[in-house]
Design a protein around this motif. Structure first.
Motif, PDB file in Angstrom:
ATOM      1  N   GLY A  25       0.806  -1.216   0.000  1.00 15.49           N
ATOM      2  CA  GLY A  25       0.000   0.000   0.000  1.00 15.49           C
ATOM      3  C   GLY A  25       0.837   1.264   0.000  1.00 15.49           C
ATOM      4  O   GLY A  25       2.057   1.247   0.134  1.00 15.49           O
ATOM      5  N   LEU A  26       0.175   2.381  -0.141  1.00 17.03           N
ATOM      6  CA  LEU A  26       0.827   3.680  -0.246  1.00 17.03           C
ATOM      7  C   LEU A  26       1.061   4.296   1.125  1.00 17.03           C
ATOM      8  O   LEU A  26       0.272   4.121   2.040  1.00 17.03           O
ATOM      9  N   ASP A  27       2.141   5.046   1.216  1.00 20.58           N
ATOM     10  CA  ASP A  27       2.428   5.788   2.443  1.00 20.58           C
ATOM     11  C   ASP A  27       2.043   7.240   2.201  1.00 20.58           C
ATOM     12  O   ASP A  27       2.831   8.049   1.722  1.00 20.58           O
ATOM     13  N   TRP A  28       0.793   7.577   2.520  1.00 23.99           N
ATOM     14  CA  TRP A  28       0.294   8.916   2.254  1.00 23.99           C
ATOM     15  C   TRP A  28       0.942   9.964   3.147  1.00 23.99           C
ATOM     16  O   TRP A  28       0.840  11.157   2.877  1.00 23.99           O
ATOM     17  N   SER A  29       1.598   9.544   4.223  1.00 21.31           N
ATOM     18  CA  SER A  29       2.210  10.504   5.140  1.00 21.31           C
ATOM     19  C   SER A  29       3.602  10.925   4.700  1.00 21.31           C
ATOM     20  O   SER A  29       4.158  11.877   5.254  1.00 21.31           O
ATOM     21  N   SER A  30       4.179  10.254   3.704  1.00 23.36           N
ATOM     22  CA  SER A  30       5.545  10.585   3.305  1.00 23.36           C
ATOM     23  C   SER A  30       5.587  11.941   2.604  1.00 23.36           C
ATOM     24  O   SER A  30       4.675  12.308   1.860  1.00 23.36           O
ATOM     25  N   GLU A  31       6.650  12.660   2.830  1.00 23.55           N
ATOM     26  CA  GLU A  31       6.805  13.982   2.210  1.00 23.55           C
ATOM     27  C   GLU A  31       6.851  13.862   0.697  1.00 23.55           C
ATOM     28  O   GLU A  31       6.281  14.690  -0.032  1.00 23.55           O
ATOM     29  N   GLN A  32       7.528  12.818   0.207  1.00 23.69           N
ATOM     30  CA  GLN A  32       7.626  12.613  -1.233  1.00 23.69           C
ATOM     31  C   GLN A  32       6.248  12.449  -1.861  1.00 23.69           C
ATOM     32  O   GLN A  32       5.937  13.074  -2.885  1.00 23.69           O
ATOM     33  N   TRP A  33       5.409  11.600  -1.258  1.00 24.31           N
ATOM     34  CA  TRP A  33       4.073  11.379  -1.808  1.00 24.31           C
ATOM     35  C   TRP A  33       3.253  12.656  -1.744  1.00 24.31           C
ATOM     36  O   TRP A  33       2.569  13.021  -2.707  1.00 24.31           O
ATOM     37  N   GLN A  34       3.293  13.347  -0.636  1.00 22.31           N
ATOM     38  CA  GLN A  34       2.475  14.554  -0.475  1.00 22.31           C
ATOM     39  C   GLN A  34       2.890  15.641  -1.461  1.00 22.31           C
ATOM     40  O   GLN A  34       2.035  16.329  -2.029  1.00 22.31           O
ATOM     41  N   LEU A  35       4.181  15.798  -1.686  1.00 21.90           N
ATOM     42  CA  LEU A  35       4.636  16.798  -2.647  1.00 21.90           C
ATOM     43  C   LEU A  35       4.145  16.462  -4.055  1.00 21.90           C
ATOM     44  O   LEU A  35       3.714  17.342  -4.805  1.00 21.90           O
TER      45      LEU A  35
END
Length: 339
Positions: free
Chosen positions: A9-19
């Motif tokens: 699954g996805l890590d929605w909390s990661s800075e990379q994903w959020q950016l």
């Protein structure tokens, strides 16, 4: 793609994903002639992340689905093409990522009912949803090819058998899970369940999109009419399976008796859309069968929604066995006679 520690699954909390997600939102809004004017307001569940995004032309809503509900993005885009008057037209979707960007839909049917609890609002909302299903039915096979889960009667018995083999999801013998006795009872039910699926399929009402969680919180009730949203639990299925959650939520919310004539009136208001093709007796039989079979579909949709390593999934894990156990509960239109 940013995954969590075990790759599930996805890590929605990661800075990379959020950016990356914020950049996509800003790009899509710019192409629509809008811009972000403030901080997003997040809401996170195991199955999705939702941002309320303020813009210079009112709020919009970004949604990222997990892999179990990723089909929602392509489904809402398809529904907007097939029946644009019944859903919100997305500003943008990314079906591969499972991302969608939607305009604000205004107040929900739940908001309306809080002011005016008259069930006539549901009588007006259900025919529009039925019209959406009828408009979508010719494209049922295409929806399945796009990744929308196949819960048609012809598939349900096999899905039920496969689900019973997933002892981990059913929490057999664990807190919140199935007891060993209930598990054996469900296994013994398989032949009867398969027979009811065959009877429902033989009636011949075409499969279509089935929301599977159509309650008053998932219907917008604006000036443009009723629009139906939050399609993450949806599947291609017998249309009347919708009635399980809808009538159950109305009955419990209004504390109605099972023999309350208003519930039957709502069922009939929904079924009216098919009366040019089938007689009333056939429609009622099909509705009873679809409602009876629907607990398996709900259990399957919860299992997909919880296909993540997010720790918060534990809060909802009992929904998978819980809904399966509802196979032996009464229909919302019948007194509860569960042993």
């Amino acid at each position: 793609m940013t995954t969590n520690a075990n790759g599930r699954g996805l890590d929605w909390s990661s800075e990379q994903w959020q950016l990356r997600a914020r950049s996509w939102v800003e790009t899509q809004l710019s192409q629509a002639g809008r811009r972000v004017t403030g901080l997003v307001e997040p809401r996170v569940r195991p199955w999705s992340l939702v941002w309320r995004v303020p813009t210079d032309d009112g709020p919009v809503w970004f949604k990222a689905n997990n892999r179990g509900t990723v089909h929602e993005a392509v489904l809402i885009a398809t529904l907007a093409q097939l029946t644009p008057e019944r859903v919100l037209t997305p500003i943008a979707v990314d079906p591969v990522q499972g991302w969608s960007l939607l305009p604000d839909g205004g107040e929900s049917l739940r908001d309306v009912l809080a002011r005016d609890p008259d069930l006539a609002h549901w009588e007006r909302a259900l025919p529009g949803y039925a019209a959406l299903q009828l408009a979508t039915a010719p494209g049922a096979d295409e929806l399945v090819s796009l990744g929308v889960p196949d819960h048609r009667p012809e598939a349900l018995a096999g899905l039920f058998a496969e689900l019973l083999d997933d002892r981990e999801s059913l929490l057999i013998g664990a807190e919140g899970g199935l007891s060993l006795d209930m598990y054996e009872r469900l296994r013994a039910e398989l032949p009867s369940y398969a027979e009811r699926c065959r009877r429902l399929a033989d009636i011949g009402i075409p499969a279509t999109v089935q929301h599977d969680d159509l309650h008053d919180g998932n219907v917008f009730a604006g000036r443009d009419g009723y629009r139906y949203f939050d399609w993450g639990d949806a599947s291609v299925a017998h249309p009347f399976g919708t009635l399980l959650v809808t009538l159950r939520s109305i009955r419990h919310g209004k504390e109605l008796a099972a023999d309350d004539a208003r519930l039957v009136r709502l069922r009939d208001a929904y079924l009216e859309a098919w009366t040019d093709r089938y007689d009333r007796q056939t429609l009622v039989e099909a509705a009873d069968l679809a409602i009876n079979l629907g607990a398996v579909s709900r259990s399957l949709s919860w299992r997909r929604a919880l296909d993540t390593a997010e720790e918060s999934r534990a809060e909802y894990a009992d929904a998978v066995p819980g809904w399966l156990e509802e196979l032996f509960a009464a229909s919302p239109l019948q007194p509860d006679s569960r042993p």
